[in-house]
Write a protein that holds these residues in place. Structure first.
Motif, short mmCIF file in Angstrom:
data_model
loop_
_atom_site.label_atom_id
_atom_site.label_comp_id
_atom_site.label_asym_id
_atom_site.label_seq_id
_atom_site.Cartn_x
_atom_site.Cartn_y
_atom_site.Cartn_z
N LEU A 190 0.82 -1.21 0.00
CA LEU A 190 0.00 0.00 0.00
C LEU A 190 0.86 1.26 0.00
CD1 LEU A 190 -2.84 -0.98 2.44
CD2 LEU A 190 -3.22 0.29 0.33
N GLN A 191 1.90 1.26 0.78
CA GLN A 191 2.75 2.44 0.88
C GLN A 191 3.45 2.73 -0.44
OE1 GLN A 191 4.82 0.90 4.31
NE2 GLN A 191 3.81 2.34 5.70
N VAL A 192 3.88 1.67 -1.15
CA VAL A 192 4.48 1.87 -2.47
C VAL A 192 3.43 2.42 -3.43
CG1 VAL A 192 5.47 0.68 -4.47
CG2 VAL A 192 6.23 0.09 -2.17
N ALA A 193 2.21 1.87 -3.37
CA ALA A 193 1.14 2.35 -4.25
C ALA A 193 0.90 3.84 -4.06
CB ALA A 193 -0.13 1.55 -3.99
N GLN A 194 0.87 4.27 -2.80
CA GLN A 194 0.63 5.69 -2.55
C GLN A 194 1.78 6.55 -3.06
OE1 GLN A 194 -1.84 7.02 0.58
NE2 GLN A 194 -0.30 8.36 1.43
N GLU A 195 3.00 6.06 -2.87
CA GLU A 195 4.17 6.80 -3.36
C GLU A 195 4.14 6.96 -4.88
OE1 GLU A 195 7.45 4.54 -1.94
OE2 GLU A 195 6.96 4.87 0.17
N LYS A 196 3.61 5.93 -5.56
CA LYS A 196 3.60 5.94 -7.03
C LYS A 196 2.30 6.51 -7.61
CE LYS A 196 7.61 3.83 -7.33
NZ LYS A 196 8.82 4.48 -7.90
N GLY A 197 1.37 6.89 -6.76
CA GLY A 197 0.14 7.50 -7.23
C GLY A 197 -0.86 6.54 -7.83
N ILE A 198 -0.83 5.27 -7.37
CA ILE A 198 -1.82 4.30 -7.85
C ILE A 198 -2.63 3.78 -6.66
CG2 ILE A 198 -0.29 3.66 -9.76
CD1 ILE A 198 0.09 0.94 -8.24
#
Length: 361
Positions: free
Chosen positions: A226-234
């Motif tokens: 989830l944290q990666v998704a938020q960082e990447k805007g997805i």
């Protein structure tokens, strides 16, 4: 003199008995319950959800119970040692909460016939050993419904733990849910060979995003995906518990395991002497699976499809694994109008059409 001594003896005995009668009754010892966790209680996922169940048990039964947990227990010889010690320490009910604890639990159960053992996600039962599991695949299907509506690339990603039937079911259910609203979707899978390894989960998420995935899900325990998704805007989904606080913009909803009711009911049954070994599978209908609130970013048509399918699953009128279902080769696994037999569901070892790659051996 003899008569006087006899009278004194009777008087002393009567006084002693009177004092004993007046003394308060000793409180009953609390019923001891042990929990064995594969990860840390702060993992925000699987173990965290079980810990919430343990706390619910304590809240419900108060001083009637005394609970103990051991966290970060490896699935192997260490598990047997921990389970055996909990039994030797007087715990009369022990919950072992990971698939890899099954054989150690069975072994210790045979050595402690007067202790009740409950194993999560396994398939072996005995005179004093039951199993229990949530139908996470129902939640995974609903995540797929949302993902299929929210994706722009038509590429979804799954960070997976181990290639056991439970996880394969969730991958397939997620894909089938997405295909029910968007037949063009494909699901990429990366196996990290761990239930909880934030670094590996992060790397897998980053890799799938680089490969075009714009909605991610997971069958692992940390919020790293989830944290990666938020960082990447997805977008992505929580798993086992509501993870919205870790990535409020990316978190669309979560599959939440609700163990408290089962732990309370099981403890009461053992305490009352009415417990019998069972193989429990509870989902949305039974309240053992819940879905966290939808993010405001979820499009109205996605929210509508999600709520409609959730209601159908809760009513028992729909199951994620009803035909037609094909495997990757195009072979029919479940015919149109049919429902996959329970034994096939529990031993699932194939990917449905739309899942890319192969299952590790």
């Amino acid at each position: 003199m003899m008569k006087r001594r006899t009278l004194l003896a009777y008087a002393t005995l009567a006084a002693t008995l009177g004092m004993a009668a007046a003394a308060p009754a000793q409180a009953a010892e609390p019923f001891k319950v042990g929990f064995v966790y594969v990860g840390p209680v702060g993992d925000a996922g699987w173990t965290y959800a079980h810990e919430q169940g343990r706390l619910a048990l304590e809240k419900e039964l108060g001083d009637k119970v005394k609970t103990t947990y051991v966290e970060n227990v490896p699935e192997g010889a260490d598990a047997e040692r921990v389970i055996r010690k909990l039994a030797a320490d007087g715990n009369k009910l022990i919950f072992t909460t990971s698939f890899g604890f099954m054989n150690p639990t069975e072994k210790v159960a045979k050595a402690f016939p007067n202790v009740v053992f409950e194993h999560a996600t396994g398939f072996k039962t005995g005179k004093n050993m039951g199993t229990y599991e949530t139908k996470t695949y129902e939640g995974a299907y609903l995540l797929g419904v949302v993902a299929g509506k929210m994706t722009k690339s038509n590429v979804l990603g799954m960070v997976a733990s181990f290639p056991i039937p439970e996880v394969i079911r969730n991958i397939n259910a997620f894909t089938l849910g997405a295909q029910s609203v968007n037949p063009a979707v494909k699901t990429k899978v990366i196996w990290v060979s761990s239930w909880y390894d934030p670094a590996k989960e992060r790397q897998a998420a980053e890799t799938m995003i680089a490969q075009g995935a714009d909605v991610l899900t997971q069958n692992t325990d940390s919020p790293a995906t989830l944290q990666v998704a938020q960082e990447k805007g997805i977008y992505a989904f929580g798993w086992d518990s509501d993870m919205v606080k870790f990535a409020p913009k990316a978190h669309l909803t979560a599959v939440v395991n609700n163990w408290g009711g089962y732990y309370i009911d099981t403890a009461k049954a053992v305490m009352a002497g009415t417990w019998k070994p069972t193989d429990i599978h509870g989902g949305i209908k039974e309240g053992m699976i819940k879905m966290s609130p939808l993010n405001a970013a979820v499009k109205p048509d996605a929210a509508k499809a999600f709520e409609e399918k959730k209601a159908l699953i809760a009513s028992g009128k729909f199951t994620p694994f009803q035909g037609p279902i094909k495997d990757q080769s195009g072979a029919i696994k479940v015919a149109a109008g049919a429902v996959m037999p329970f034994k096939d569901l529990m031993s699932m070892n194939f990917y449905v059409q739309g899942v890319e790659g192969s299952i590790p051996k």
